[in-house]
Scaffold this active site. Structure first.
Site, PDB file in Angstrom:
ATOM      1  N   HIS A 195      -8.315   0.946   0.972  1.00 26.23           N
ATOM      2  CA  HIS A 195      -8.680  -0.053  -0.127  1.00 26.23           C
ATOM      3  C   HIS A 195      -9.899  -0.499  -0.309  1.00 26.23           C
ATOM      4  CE1 HIS A 195      -4.247   0.167  -0.881  1.00 26.23           C
ATOM      5  NE2 HIS A 195      -3.948   0.149   0.445  1.00 26.23           N
ATOM      6  N   SER A 243       0.830  -1.145  -0.022  1.00 22.44           N
ATOM      7  CA  SER A 243      -0.045   0.241   0.098  1.00 22.44           C
ATOM      8  C   SER A 243       0.784   1.473   0.004  1.00 22.44           C
ATOM      9  CB  SER A 243      -0.986  -0.152   1.139  1.00 22.44           C
ATOM     10  OG  SER A 243      -1.967   1.083   1.267  1.00 22.44           O
TER      11      SER A 243
END
EC number: 2.3.1.39
Length: 318
Positions: A203, A92
């Site tokens: 996300h 990420s």
């Protein structure tokens, strides 16, 4: 002697820790990197490292400080070693650390992007209460059906991270996530459920507005071709100068696929060692669950750095 081939892993949000980086400031190159990153982010990152006012609980401070921390360690490694880097992978936010290390963007531009990303995400975090939970040894097919049924019923709960064959993360609004976790426990769809102390359900489509803002922010940013393969969590393929902007936009609301990325990187490069850069060791544990034969190193402090240099100088023997 055969040189060890490294997959370099960059920690993501959640790895931050009070006091991170303070011992490394004794290295002039690390200190210089943090100073430049502080200017680019318009933050006092040393104060963020100290965390005297809870800065590391807020996304707007965590993200630029963590990426700067990783960039500083990478600069030290480039000065002191000649690693055989097979490829890179960040989880990420860690992809922004990898983007700097690969040469796809310079430090100042990357940190400026990271800071704006963090501000957008902070705003979305404050709009609606959301969270995430890790599921250990999940029954994945049954779990996919359950989340699909909940989404069809109008619930906002989604897959966030596919970290390894033994762990996935789901997230959503607080109430909807709580309902999903109750059902998962009732139906025995995971061996263990771990609620995560995070600012929001990253996300997922709860960060659609952040993604839209990133699309505008990334317009006109010129990326270089990465010097090493850097695998995107989103598409499980390497970043290129041409696709970085598009992927970094949608990355905010699409699940990460760290486990699949690492497996593909190993299949395509045959790396033998992992080196995790960041305050935590989570990515190293994910890598070990994929292939127990992998060697693993971690740098999150000056002591770690010195230990790694000693291993490097000894040819990683013993």
């Amino acid at each position: 002697m055969t040189r060890e081939k490294f997959a370099v892993l960059f920690s993501g949000q959640g790895a931050q820790a009070t006091g991170m980086g303070l011992d490394l400031l004794e290295d002039p190159l690390f200190a210089e990197t943090i100073a430049k990153a502080s200017e680019a982010s318009k933050l006092d990152l040393v104060a963020v490292f100290k965390n005297e006012h809870g800065e590391l609980d807020q996304t707007r401070y965590v993200q630029p400080s963590l990426v700067a921390f990783e960039a500083g360690i990478w600069q030290m490694l480039m000065r002191d070693t000649d690693l055989d880097v097979a490829g890179m992978l960040g989880l990420s936010l860690g992809e922004y650390g990898a983007v700097i290390a690969s040469g796809a963007l310079d430090l100042e531009m990357d940190i400026a992007l990271t800071s704006d990303r963090a501000s957008y995400m902070q705003a979305d975090c404050e709009k609606i209460a959301s969270s995430m939970a890790a599921l250990v040894k999940p029954k994945l097919d049954e779990l996919k059906k359950l989340l699909g049924d909940l989404e069809s019923a109008g619930k906002q709960v989604y897959f966030c991270n596919f970290n390894s064959p033994k762990q996935v993360v789901i997230g959503g609004t607080k109430d909807d996530l709580a309902q999903a976790l109750d059902l998962i426990k009732e139906q025995g769809l995971a061996k263990r459920v771990v609620n995560l102390d995070v600012a929001g359900a990253f996300h997922t489509h709860l960060f659609l507005e952040s993604a839209k803002k990133m699309q505008d922010r990334l317009r006109g940013v010129a990326f270089n071709q990465p010097q090493y393969p850097v695998y995107s969590n989103t598409i499980i393929q390497p970043f290129t100068a041409g696709n970085l902007a598009e992927i970094l936009e949608v990355q905010l609301m699409e699940p990460t696929n760290f486990g699949d990325c690492l497996a593909k990187l190993q299949a395509e490069t045959g790396f033998t060692q992992t080196l995790e850069i960041g305050p935590g060791k989570t990515l190293s544990s994910f890598a070990k669950s994929l292939d127990r034969s992998l060697g693993k190193f971690h740098i999150g402090s000056m002591a770690d750095y010195q230990d790694f240099l000693e291993s490097y100088q000894n040819g990683f023997e013993g």
